[in-house]
Write a protein that holds these residues in place. Sequence first.
Motif, mmCIF file in Angstrom:
data_model
loop_
_atom_site.group_PDB
_atom_site.id
_atom_site.type_symbol
_atom_site.label_atom_id
_atom_site.label_comp_id
_atom_site.label_asym_id
_atom_site.label_seq_id
_atom_site.Cartn_x
_atom_site.Cartn_y
_atom_site.Cartn_z
ATOM 1 N N HIS A 142 0.845 -1.198 0.000
ATOM 2 C CA HIS A 142 0.000 0.000 0.000
ATOM 3 C C HIS A 142 0.880 1.247 0.000
ATOM 4 O O HIS A 142 2.029 1.226 0.467
ATOM 5 C CB HIS A 142 -0.943 -0.001 1.223
ATOM 6 N N PHE A 181 -7.201 -6.267 6.869
ATOM 7 C CA PHE A 181 -8.403 -6.355 6.023
ATOM 8 C C PHE A 181 -8.014 -6.449 4.544
ATOM 9 O O PHE A 181 -8.725 -7.045 3.735
ATOM 10 C CB PHE A 181 -9.367 -5.192 6.291
ATOM 11 N N MET A 182 -6.873 -5.859 4.180
ATOM 12 C CA MET A 182 -6.434 -5.901 2.771
ATOM 13 C C MET A 182 -6.007 -7.323 2.400
ATOM 14 O O MET A 182 -6.328 -7.810 1.307
ATOM 15 C CB MET A 182 -5.256 -4.942 2.566
ATOM 16 N N TYR A 230 -17.311 0.437 3.418
ATOM 17 C CA TYR A 230 -15.956 0.733 2.967
ATOM 18 C C TYR A 230 -15.141 -0.556 3.051
ATOM 19 O O TYR A 230 -15.388 -1.401 3.927
ATOM 20 C CB TYR A 230 -15.399 1.774 3.941
ATOM 21 N N SER A 247 -12.160 4.413 -1.252
ATOM 22 C CA SER A 247 -12.276 5.872 -1.378
ATOM 23 C C SER A 247 -12.203 6.296 -2.841
ATOM 24 O O SER A 247 -12.675 7.370 -3.194
ATOM 25 C CB SER A 247 -11.216 6.570 -0.538
ATOM 26 N N GLU A 322 -11.191 10.354 3.936
ATOM 27 C CA GLU A 322 -11.312 9.887 5.326
ATOM 28 C C GLU A 322 -11.003 11.002 6.327
ATOM 29 O O GLU A 322 -11.270 10.851 7.521
ATOM 30 C CB GLU A 322 -10.332 8.737 5.594
ATOM 31 N N SER A 347 -8.588 9.891 -3.304
ATOM 32 C CA SER A 347 -7.986 8.693 -2.701
ATOM 33 C C SER A 347 -6.477 8.761 -2.939
ATOM 34 O O SER A 347 -5.995 9.618 -3.700
ATOM 35 C CB SER A 347 -8.555 7.435 -3.362
ATOM 36 N N MET A 396 0.274 0.490 9.519
ATOM 37 C CA MET A 396 0.955 0.418 8.221
ATOM 38 C C MET A 396 2.464 0.322 8.405
ATOM 39 O O MET A 396 3.158 -0.274 7.590
ATOM 40 C CB MET A 396 0.604 1.653 7.381
HETATM 41 P P1 13P Z 1 -6.923 4.376 -0.284
HETATM 42 O O1 13P Z 1 -5.589 3.797 -0.553
HETATM 43 O O2 13P Z 1 -7.995 3.582 -0.948
HETATM 44 O O3 13P Z 1 -7.014 5.824 -0.631
HETATM 45 O O4 13P Z 1 -7.226 4.204 1.285
HETATM 46 C C1 13P Z 1 -6.522 4.769 2.279
HETATM 47 C C2 13P Z 1 -6.477 3.969 3.531
HETATM 48 O O5 13P Z 1 -6.650 4.459 4.581
HETATM 49 C C3 13P Z 1 -6.176 2.554 3.476
HETATM 50 O O6 13P Z 1 -6.102 2.075 4.741
#
Ligand code: 13P
Length: 436
Positions: A142, A181-182, A230, A247, A322, A347, A396
């Motif tokens: 991510h 969750f991803m 979401y 998003s 967010e 996003s 993260m």
């Molecule tokens: P996006 O990468 O979809 O913009 O989402 C941000 C986020 O908070 C992922 O945890």
Amino acid sequence: MREQVLRQGPSEVLHGLVVGQRRAAHHVVRLRHAGLLDHAAEATVDRLDPDHEIVGLLLFVHVPSFTHVPTAIVGSNPRAESGWKPLAGDAHKVDAAAEQMRELPTIEEPVHVLELSEREITTLGDEIRELAAERDAVILAHNYQVPEVQDVADYVGDSLGLSRKAAEADAAVIAFCGVHFMAETASILSRDKTVLLPDPEAGCSLADSITASELRNWKSRHPGSIAVMYVNTSAEVKAETDYCCTSTNAIQVVEHVLREHGANAAILFGPDMWLGSYVERITGRRMELWPGECHVHAGITPEDIDREHDAQPSSDLLVHPECRSSARWIEDVAAGRLDAGAVHVLSTGQMLDHVREHPDGRFVVATETGMLHPLRKAAVAAGLTAANEKAVCKYMKMTTLPKLRDSLRDMKHVVEVHDEIAARARLPIERMVSIG
Ligand code: 13P
Ligand code: SF4
């Protein structure tokens, strides 16, 4: 100020949310706007003396019937010895609930980020690439991951892009550098692949803000409604959901629902209330919103963004939906207080596209600070400033090169989703992946 959330036992007799002083006023406005304050609460809010040192709101709802009406509001004066002081509602309930509150993270807490030397990064990177080849693994990361993890990945992207890559990956193993969750979503979309999450503790405060039974209770209070959730939710919540969204495509998903189910369709949108408010503002369509949030984006205040923008008035604002102020910027543009070209609610993937299209631009970036790395790589000449340097997601940052190496080497921390849950969660995810 600590922010806390209350869940009382498996029977979930009460659900409460305690918010810090900075957010209290906003929550009152939000709850009032949504018609969620009962008369006692309304009266209390009206009585509040602006000088009174309110540091929290405690909102109770009866979950089995899920009336969603706060039955108590409490404030507390930090200088008072008595601690929680009920301003409305039942003092006994307030005391019982306060005892069971658990803390949620805030961006005020320091986040540990592993520091590696250039040499370590090169050595670990080589080991990881070799292991990935041996295991037939694709590495997905991510945009909020630490730079060296992004740099070793096969694909770096936003939640929607990562879900799509996971679905189409031509590999036996997916090493997911992101949060739980991803990885679950990847596992649901790719049942034949082994999905690794290098740190199994990498969770998400937003995903934690709603459980499957809370969603079931919410739906039972609104029969016939369409649940749009979401992607930042557990597999169990997705299994109770009609449509997932990210998003990037939340607006398109809601518009799709209204086309498919009729313009009057009732929509339950969760768990991010700020993304929900933003979608309401853009579509002009009221929805039922779940009062959840991401502690990182909710921690970026409108004052943070104003301060950075005032310091560089020629810069444009890139605001993640967010962020708790996302809908406000749209209102500022509508009211003529801001130039429409100066603020963009996007996003993380859309931020990258925008900066690539304006490589010499100046931007204040309101999202998790990891985003600055891919933005800087995409546009080396762009001026990029974080709206709040403390906006660091501790989840993260749990993924490190040594943990990724160990996970691939030992094939450990496999994320598995029960077949029955995966079968039910797949449809809303597939709908999300195909829209927008
Ligand atoms: P996006 O990468 O979809 O913009 O989402 C941000 C986020 O908070 C992922 O945890
Ligand atoms: Fe969850 Fe927020 Fe971290 Fe994203 S940034 S993983 S929404 S806590």
